[in-house]
Design a protein around this motif. Structure first.
Motif, PDB file in Angstrom:
ATOM      1  N   THR A 126     -52.438  68.924 -37.163  1.00 40.23           N
ATOM      2  CA  THR A 126     -51.677  69.558 -36.188  1.00 40.23           C
ATOM      3  C   THR A 126     -52.544  70.853 -36.023  1.00 40.23           C
ATOM      4  O   THR A 126     -53.275  71.437 -36.648  1.00 40.23           O
ATOM      5  CB  THR A 126     -50.372  69.884 -36.819  1.00 40.23           C
ATOM      6  N   VAL A 127     -52.300  70.950 -34.582  1.00 34.70           N
ATOM      7  CA  VAL A 127     -52.873  72.330 -34.019  1.00 34.70           C
ATOM      8  C   VAL A 127     -51.702  73.031 -33.797  1.00 34.70           C
ATOM      9  O   VAL A 127     -50.859  72.651 -32.881  1.00 34.70           O
ATOM     10  CB  VAL A 127     -53.687  72.011 -32.620  1.00 34.70           C
ATOM     11  N   HIS A 128     -51.709  74.425 -34.238  1.00 39.99           N
ATOM     12  CA  HIS A 128     -50.623  75.233 -34.076  1.00 39.99           C
ATOM     13  C   HIS A 128     -51.054  76.407 -32.828  1.00 39.99           C
ATOM     14  O   HIS A 128     -52.190  76.779 -33.177  1.00 39.99           O
ATOM     15  CB  HIS A 128     -50.316  76.016 -35.467  1.00 39.99           C
ATOM     16  N   LEU A 129     -50.121  76.750 -32.160  1.00 43.95           N
ATOM     17  CA  LEU A 129     -50.377  77.887 -31.106  1.00 43.95           C
ATOM     18  C   LEU A 129     -49.227  78.723 -31.084  1.00 43.95           C
ATOM     19  O   LEU A 129     -47.912  78.280 -31.341  1.00 43.95           O
ATOM     20  CB  LEU A 129     -50.329  77.194 -29.736  1.00 43.95           C
ATOM     21  N   ARG A 130     -49.461  80.220 -31.151  1.00 42.09           N
ATOM     22  CA  ARG A 130     -48.490  81.183 -31.326  1.00 42.09           C
ATOM     23  C   ARG A 130     -48.933  82.487 -30.138  1.00 42.09           C
ATOM     24  O   ARG A 130     -49.985  82.627 -29.921  1.00 42.09           O
ATOM     25  CB  ARG A 130     -48.089  81.740 -32.683  1.00 42.09           C
ATOM     26  N   PRO A 151     -41.715  81.723 -32.383  1.00 39.14           N
ATOM     27  CA  PRO A 151     -41.824  80.340 -32.147  1.00 39.14           C
ATOM     28  C   PRO A 151     -43.420  79.991 -32.091  1.00 39.14           C
ATOM     29  O   PRO A 151     -44.337  80.943 -31.612  1.00 39.14           O
ATOM     30  CB  PRO A 151     -41.017  79.987 -30.722  1.00 39.14           C
ATOM     31  N   GLN A 152     -43.578  78.880 -32.435  1.00 38.96           N
ATOM     32  CA  GLN A 152     -44.922  78.305 -32.451  1.00 38.96           C
ATOM     33  C   GLN A 152     -44.790  76.874 -31.592  1.00 38.96           C
ATOM     34  O   GLN A 152     -43.687  76.154 -31.778  1.00 38.96           O
ATOM     35  CB  GLN A 152     -45.464  78.136 -33.704  1.00 38.96           C
ATOM     36  N   LEU A 153     -45.817  76.531 -30.935  1.00 40.53           N
ATOM     37  CA  LEU A 153     -45.977  75.278 -30.717  1.00 40.53           C
ATOM     38  C   LEU A 153     -46.831  74.309 -31.305  1.00 40.53           C
ATOM     39  O   LEU A 153     -47.789  75.023 -32.087  1.00 40.53           O
ATOM     40  CB  LEU A 153     -46.532  75.385 -29.019  1.00 40.53           C
ATOM     41  N   THR A 154     -46.601  73.143 -31.759  1.00 41.61           N
ATOM     42  CA  THR A 154     -47.546  72.393 -32.441  1.00 41.61           C
ATOM     43  C   THR A 154     -47.991  71.028 -31.630  1.00 41.61           C
ATOM     44  O   THR A 154     -47.159  70.505 -30.753  1.00 41.61           O
ATOM     45  CB  THR A 154     -46.633  71.936 -33.723  1.00 41.61           C
ATOM     46  N   PHE A 155     -49.288  70.713 -31.822  1.00 42.55           N
ATOM     47  CA  PHE A 155     -49.764  69.805 -31.095  1.00 42.55           C
ATOM     48  C   PHE A 155     -50.586  68.665 -31.930  1.00 42.55           C
ATOM     49  O   PHE A 155     -51.169  69.021 -33.018  1.00 42.55           O
ATOM     50  CB  PHE A 155     -50.760  70.002 -29.943  1.00 42.55           C
ATOM     51  N   GLU A 156     -50.295  67.437 -31.692  1.00 45.41           N
ATOM     52  CA  GLU A 156     -51.447  66.257 -32.325  1.00 45.41           C
ATOM     53  C   GLU A 156     -52.866  67.096 -31.837  1.00 45.41           C
ATOM     54  O   GLU A 156     -53.093  67.310 -30.615  1.00 45.41           O
ATOM     55  CB  GLU A 156     -51.037  65.204 -31.882  1.00 45.41           C
ATOM     56  N   PRO A 157     -53.863  66.760 -32.797  1.00 48.98           N
ATOM     57  CA  PRO A 157     -55.156  67.210 -32.243  1.00 48.98           C
ATOM     58  C   PRO A 157     -55.914  66.407 -30.957  1.00 48.98           C
ATOM     59  O   PRO A 157     -56.419  67.148 -30.244  1.00 48.98           O
ATOM     60  CB  PRO A 157     -56.111  66.833 -33.545  1.00 48.98           C
ATOM     61  N   TRP A 211     -54.305  68.198 -28.027  1.00 52.43           N
ATOM     62  CA  TRP A 211     -54.766  69.411 -27.890  1.00 52.43           C
ATOM     63  C   TRP A 211     -56.211  69.293 -27.351  1.00 52.43           C
ATOM     64  O   TRP A 211     -56.521  70.333 -26.277  1.00 52.43           O
ATOM     65  CB  TRP A 211     -54.874  70.289 -29.161  1.00 52.43           C
ATOM     66  N   LYS A 212     -56.933  68.474 -27.755  1.00 47.68           N
ATOM     67  CA  LYS A 212     -58.137  68.249 -27.191  1.00 47.68           C
ATOM     68  C   LYS A 212     -58.145  68.078 -25.663  1.00 47.68           C
ATOM     69  O   LYS A 212     -58.913  68.289 -24.715  1.00 47.68           O
ATOM     70  CB  LYS A 212     -59.058  67.089 -27.880  1.00 47.68           C
ATOM     71  N   ALA A 213     -57.206  67.028 -25.309  1.00 45.66           N
ATOM     72  CA  ALA A 213     -57.005  66.753 -23.958  1.00 45.66           C
ATOM     73  C   ALA A 213     -56.858  67.828 -23.187  1.00 45.66           C
ATOM     74  O   ALA A 213     -57.224  68.025 -21.806  1.00 45.66           O
ATOM     75  CB  ALA A 213     -55.908  65.578 -23.845  1.00 45.66           C
ATOM     76  N   PHE A 214     -55.861  68.758 -23.598  1.00 45.10           N
ATOM     77  CA  PHE A 214     -55.413  69.875 -22.888  1.00 45.10           C
ATOM     78  C   PHE A 214     -56.705  70.891 -22.658  1.00 45.10           C
ATOM     79  O   PHE A 214     -56.901  71.323 -21.521  1.00 45.10           O
ATOM     80  CB  PHE A 214     -54.397  70.837 -23.725  1.00 45.10           C
ATOM     81  N   ILE A 215     -57.495  70.990 -23.768  1.00 43.10           N
ATOM     82  CA  ILE A 215     -58.457  71.850 -23.588  1.00 43.10           C
ATOM     83  C   ILE A 215     -59.519  71.354 -22.759  1.00 43.10           C
ATOM     84  O   ILE A 215     -60.138  72.025 -21.869  1.00 43.10           O
ATOM     85  CB  ILE A 215     -59.255  72.036 -25.122  1.00 43.10           C
ATOM     86  N   ASP A 216     -59.916  70.231 -22.569  1.00 41.89           N
ATOM     87  CA  ASP A 216     -60.678  69.586 -21.852  1.00 41.89           C
ATOM     88  C   ASP A 216     -60.451  69.364 -20.026  1.00 41.89           C
ATOM     89  O   ASP A 216     -61.086  70.086 -19.536  1.00 41.89           O
ATOM     90  CB  ASP A 216     -60.841  67.739 -22.076  1.00 41.89           C
TER      91      ASP A 216
END
Length: 79
Positions: free
Chosen positions: A46-50, A58-64, A67-72
Motif C-alpha cells: 500500500t501507498v499512503h498519502l496525507r 484522513p489518508q488516501l491509500t493506493f495499490e502500488p 500509485w505508479k500509474a498516477f505518478i507516471d
C-alpha cells in the motif's frame, strides 16, 4: 534530507514480534513554504498519502501499481 517519522502499523499486534513500521516523507513536489504539502508512506502492499498540515486527518491509500500509474501520468502531463 527530511527526517523520517516512524510509527508502528495499526495492523501489527503487540504480541507478534513481526511488526510493520511506516515512515512518512514529504513529497519532493511540495513547496517549501508548506502551502500544498503532501506526505507519502510506502509499504509493500500500500501507498499512503496525507496532508502534512493535518497528520491525524484522513489518508488516501493506493495499490502500488495504481500509485505508479498516477505518478507516471502526472510526470508526463502538460501543465
Amino acid at each position: 534530507m527530511t527526517e523520517l517519522t516512524w510509527f508502528k502499523s495499526s495492523h501489527s499486534s503487540n504480541e507478534d514480534a513481526a511488526c510493520v513500521e511506516v515512515a512518512w516523507r514529504k513529497s519532493t513536489y511540495s513547496s517549501n513554504e508548506g502551502a500544498q504539502c503532501v506526505e507519502v508512506a510506502e509499504t509493500p502492499g500500500t501507498v499512503h498519502l496525507r496532508d502534512s498540515k493535518d497528520k491525524t486527518g484522513p489518508q488516501l491509500t493506493f495499490e502500488p501499481a495504481a500509485w505508479k500509474a498516477f505518478i507516471d501520468f502526472a510526470a508526463n502531463a502538460d501543465v
